[in-house]
Design an enzyme around this catalytic site. Structure first.
Site: not given
Length: 387
Positions: A198, A307
């Site tokens: 991320e 995720e």
């Protein structure tokens, strides 16, 4: 006349022996037209000439690939990780299917290499995927426990100057990195590393938007870590580059953070159906289409949803799961989906065990033959899409 006949017979025998010798020593040709060396030459070349391969290379005759063509693996991430498999057991019972991959996190400030978590995951028939995080996550956790304002929590999380990307790239952590490289190499089975995920956000100190980082620093840090592992001979690593889903048009293009196909094996994406920012229902397509199209402009590496999860604030979690499994077969390049099986307490319960209806929807989805996949440590991980 008898002597002449005997002479002719002897000449024929000698010719036959010479022909047999030439046939035995010459390279043989297979049915496909490839030249095959004699057995003694193969033996002399050693085992590596027969069937060894590393991630990204061609398969040997006895190695299977994970996941197989046309299949998608199911993975899981829990709060306790490999230290306590209670949540994994509940997930498996609810899904009626064993996950094939387990993602767990490890922070640089607190964790030295320990093979135990990897072995525990491997022994349960799952591929270990390490979420490797260059920071001290304990600072943010301590701030939350003290009840500090969100702004102060964010500052303690993302302003950690020790872990600036430029410090990683210049070698400040090389001894630490080598200890992990040697440790992972010693495992003797495949491991996936999701390093500094991320990176296109602002909530981690390795994001270029915070912590004194500069444009280009992320790629330099990634390549430095990758090259150090390669130099250490840790070729059993599959590298997972994993941005967050796009939520803000003002952010830099993802391509600016991409280290290059030579440094990446899988591209991962974090994306959730959440009602925190909007009450609108957003399907899997709405959440992931845009980022997948952007990624495909600069990489053709296999995709993994590293995720995902769904909120049930408006009672549509089971519906979202059912629709997602209907849509997933359209995405031929998605080879894996990892579910975030965590209850965030006051925030969101992402778990499939949150209700019987949700569990039934998930179990029905993964019952499709597409998800009938097994993993074993003698398999090679898919690093390119099938033709």
């Amino acid at each position: 006349m008898a002597k002449l006949t005997v002479l002719r017979v002897m000449m024929v025998l000698i010719a036959a022996l010479l022909l047999a010798y030439a046939f035995a020593m010459a390279p043989r040709t297979t049915a496909e037209g490839r030249k095959e060396a004699p057995p003694d030459r193969v033996a002399a070349a050693g085992p590596s000439a027969v069937a060894t391969a590393e991630p990204g290379s061609s398969l040997g005759p006895d190695r299977k690939i994970f996941p197989p063509a046309g299949k998608t693996f199911i993975g899981v991430m829990t709060h306790e990780g490999p230290h306590d498999f209670t949540a994994v057991n509940r997930f498996t019972a609810a899904a009626k299917r064993q996950p094939q991959v387990m993602l767990f996190g490890s922070g640089w400030a607190s964790d030295t290499f320990d093979r135990t978590p990897f072995d525990r995951i491997n022994d349960r028939g799952m591929l270990p995927m390490l979420g490797w995080e260059p920071w001290d996550y304990r600072l943010g956790e301590a701030a939350i426990k003290k009840g500090l304002p969100t702004r102060e929590v964010d500052r303690l999380r993302n302003e950690q100057t020790q872990y600036r990307l430029s410090h990683i790239a210049r070698g400040d952590f090389d001894s630490y990195l080598r200890s992990w490289a040697e440790g992972i190499k010693s495992l003797g089975y495949p491991v996936a590393i999701r390093f500094a995920h991320e990176m296109n956000g602002y909530w981690y100190p390795w994001c270029e938007l915070v912590n004194g980082n500069r444009p280009g620093d992320y790629v330099k840090a990634w390549r430095h870590v990758h090259d150090l592992f390669r130099a250490a001979g840790a070729t059993n690593v599959t590298w997972v580059w994993s941005p967050n889903n796009i939520w803000d048009d003002s952010l830099p293009e993802l391509s600016t953070f991409y280290p290059g196909d030579a440094y990446v094996d899988w591209v991962g994406i974090s994306g959730y159906y959440t009602t925190v920012f909007t009450p609108d229902y957003r399907s899997f397509d709405v959440i992931f289409d845009r980022i997948i199209k952007e990624i495909r402009a600069f990489s053709s590496k296999p995709l993994v949803i590293t995720e995902t999860g769904a909120s049930d604030a408006y009672g549509r979690k089971a519906e979202w799961i059912t629709q997602t499994f209907r849509l997933l077969p359209r995405y031929k390049d998605i080879i894996g989906v990892i579910w975030f099986e965590v209850n965030k307490e006051r925030e969101v319960d992402w778990r499939i065990v949150s209700s019987p209806a949700v569990a039934r929807a998930f179990a029905k989805g993964v019952a499709d033959p597409r998800y009938q996949v097994t993993w074993s440590p003698d398999m090679l991980l898919r690093t390119k899409l099938e033709d």
